[in-house]
Write a protein that holds these residues in place. Structure first.
Motif, PDB file in Angstrom:
ATOM      1  N   ASN A 185       0.811  -1.094   0.017  1.00 21.41           N
ATOM      2  CA  ASN A 185       0.070   0.052   0.009  1.00 21.41           C
ATOM      3  C   ASN A 185       0.998   1.024   0.031  1.00 21.41           C
ATOM      4  O   ASN A 185       1.677   1.234   0.687  1.00 21.41           O
ATOM      5  CB  ASN A 185      -0.929   0.060   1.110  1.00 21.41           C
ATOM      6  CG  ASN A 185      -1.967   1.100   1.134  1.00 21.41           C
ATOM      7  OD1 ASN A 185      -1.401   2.231   0.795  1.00 21.41           O
ATOM      8  ND2 ASN A 185      -3.152   0.847   1.514  1.00 21.41           N
ATOM      9  N   LEU A 186       0.799   2.095  -0.927  1.00 19.89           N
ATOM     10  CA  LEU A 186       1.462   3.296  -0.944  1.00 19.89           C
ATOM     11  C   LEU A 186       1.578   4.444  -0.167  1.00 19.89           C
ATOM     12  O   LEU A 186       2.074   5.349  -0.070  1.00 19.89           O
ATOM     13  CB  LEU A 186       1.302   3.829  -2.496  1.00 19.89           C
ATOM     14  CG  LEU A 186       2.015   2.777  -3.602  1.00 19.89           C
ATOM     15  CD1 LEU A 186       1.841   3.798  -5.021  1.00 19.89           C
ATOM     16  CD2 LEU A 186       3.280   2.491  -3.590  1.00 19.89           C
ATOM     17  N   THR A 187       0.300   4.127   0.949  1.00 21.05           N
ATOM     18  CA  THR A 187       0.196   5.313   1.806  1.00 21.05           C
ATOM     19  C   THR A 187       1.201   5.306   2.711  1.00 21.05           C
ATOM     20  O   THR A 187       1.661   4.472   3.294  1.00 21.05           O
ATOM     21  CB  THR A 187      -1.317   4.717   2.443  1.00 21.05           C
ATOM     22  OG1 THR A 187      -2.198   4.634   1.790  1.00 21.05           O
ATOM     23  CG2 THR A 187      -1.471   5.995   3.650  1.00 21.05           C
ATOM     24  N   GLY A 188       1.613   6.758   2.856  1.00 19.50           N
ATOM     25  CA  GLY A 188       2.778   6.874   3.963  1.00 19.50           C
ATOM     26  C   GLY A 188       3.689   7.901   3.286  1.00 19.50           C
ATOM     27  O   GLY A 188       3.692   8.348   2.104  1.00 19.50           O
ATOM     28  N   LEU A 189       5.010   7.855   3.988  1.00 17.93           N
ATOM     29  CA  LEU A 189       6.214   8.692   3.468  1.00 17.93           C
ATOM     30  C   LEU A 189       7.168   7.727   2.926  1.00 17.93           C
ATOM     31  O   LEU A 189       7.385   6.742   3.490  1.00 17.93           O
ATOM     32  CB  LEU A 189       6.743   9.332   4.931  1.00 17.93           C
ATOM     33  CG  LEU A 189       7.776  10.497   4.615  1.00 17.93           C
ATOM     34  CD1 LEU A 189       7.657  11.704   3.714  1.00 17.93           C
ATOM     35  CD2 LEU A 189       8.239  11.070   5.975  1.00 17.93           C
ATOM     36  N   TRP A 190       7.755   8.318   1.540  1.00 17.81           N
ATOM     37  CA  TRP A 190       8.803   7.605   1.137  1.00 17.81           C
ATOM     38  C   TRP A 190      10.012   8.405   0.730  1.00 17.81           C
ATOM     39  O   TRP A 190       9.768   9.599   0.571  1.00 17.81           O
ATOM     40  CB  TRP A 190       8.263   7.151  -0.196  1.00 17.81           C
ATOM     41  CG  TRP A 190       7.076   5.944  -0.073  1.00 17.81           C
ATOM     42  CD1 TRP A 190       5.648   6.427  -0.013  1.00 17.81           C
ATOM     43  CD2 TRP A 190       7.153   4.560  -0.107  1.00 17.81           C
ATOM     44  NE1 TRP A 190       5.023   5.277   0.279  1.00 17.81           N
ATOM     45  CE2 TRP A 190       5.681   3.966   0.132  1.00 17.81           C
ATOM     46  CE3 TRP A 190       8.073   3.664  -0.149  1.00 17.81           C
ATOM     47  CZ2 TRP A 190       5.576   2.837   0.337  1.00 17.81           C
ATOM     48  CZ3 TRP A 190       7.954   2.328  -0.027  1.00 17.81           C
ATOM     49  CH2 TRP A 190       6.415   1.979   0.176  1.00 17.81           C
ATOM     50  N   GLU A 191      10.970   7.829   0.551  1.00 15.16           N
ATOM     51  CA  GLU A 191      12.481   8.680   0.303  1.00 15.16           C
ATOM     52  C   GLU A 191      13.016   7.872  -0.847  1.00 15.16           C
ATOM     53  O   GLU A 191      13.308   6.599  -0.626  1.00 15.16           O
ATOM     54  CB  GLU A 191      13.020   8.889   1.513  1.00 15.16           C
ATOM     55  CG  GLU A 191      14.257   9.709   1.093  1.00 15.16           C
ATOM     56  CD  GLU A 191      15.258  10.168   2.445  1.00 15.16           C
ATOM     57  OE1 GLU A 191      16.366   9.866   2.435  1.00 15.16           O
ATOM     58  OE2 GLU A 191      14.616  10.650   3.434  1.00 15.16           O
ATOM     59  N   ASN A 192      13.732   8.502  -1.835  1.00 19.78           N
ATOM     60  CA  ASN A 192      14.289   7.823  -2.868  1.00 19.78           C
ATOM     61  C   ASN A 192      15.934   7.873  -2.455  1.00 19.78           C
ATOM     62  O   ASN A 192      16.492   8.593  -1.579  1.00 19.78           O
ATOM     63  CB  ASN A 192      13.880   8.171  -4.130  1.00 19.78           C
ATOM     64  CG  ASN A 192      14.398   9.706  -4.580  1.00 19.78           C
ATOM     65  OD1 ASN A 192      15.273  10.250  -4.105  1.00 19.78           O
ATOM     66  ND2 ASN A 192      13.616  10.226  -5.470  1.00 19.78           N
TER      67      ASN A 192
END
Length: 198
Positions: free
Chosen positions: A65-72
């Protein structure tokens, strides 16, 4: 006639005996390990084992589930709001890199993901850099489970910059790849990113 039959039968009998001896010798040359391996392959290819393996593999896979905070890998961050039942989502993207003259600001994103049962969904989203640039980016990717079960997003992107004339069109689109990892967990009920998170 019987003498001719026995002359013909003799070489055939010798040949069959030789073949039989080769088969016996070949069977004797197969080691216990090879026999055990063959038996194990037959057992693991049985219908019961395959259904058991598939059942447990499915039950241990959590849906991405893509919900939330992501960092590349470049330090850019995106906050995805709740993904709805159709897989649609929106959020905010804060890039860490830009060639624009204005200061970088968080920009809106909108996208959609597949809600696959195996957890390794594909997705896509668009970022409108309208707050500091005349460019737009589209990302496509897939969610994978890492070694520890953490989610990893592998993405490819196209960035389209505005150009002043048609002859400059050749240099207007760039492409690249980024890998995103989840940063912490999204709090229940949180719908927008905090300034500190970005």
């Amino acid at each position: 006639m019987s003498r001719l039959s026995s002359i013909i039968a003799l070489p055939v009998g010798v040949a069959l005996a030789a073949v039989g001896r080769q088969i016996l010798c070949h069977a004797a040359e197969i080691s216990r390990d090879e026999k055990a391996e063959t038996k194990e392959k037959k057992a693991t290819n049985s219908k019961w084992w395959l259904s058991h393996k598939q059942k447990h593999a499915t039950s241990n896979t959590k849906q991405c589930n893509l919900t939330g905070l992501w960092e590349n890998d470049l330090g850019s961050r995106m906050q995805v709001s709740k993904v709805d039942g159709q897989g649609n989502f929106s959020g905010v993207y804060h890039t860490a890199v830009s060639s624009a003259q204005k200061p970088i600001e968080p920009c809106p994103l909108v996208g959609s993901q597949h809600l696959d049962e195996d957890g390794q969904c594909t997705f896509g989203f668009t970022v409108n850099w309208n707050k500091f640039s005349d460019s737009t980016a589209v990302f496509v990717g897939q969610c994978f489970a890492g070694e520890g079960g953490e989610e990893i997003l592998h993405t490819s992107w196209l960035l389209r910059e505005k150009v002043d004339s048609l002859p400059d069109d050749w240099k207007a689109t760039r492409t690249g790849r980024n890998v995103f990892v989840r940063v912490g967990q999204k709090e229940e009920g949180e719908s927008s990113p905090s300034r500190q998170a970005l």
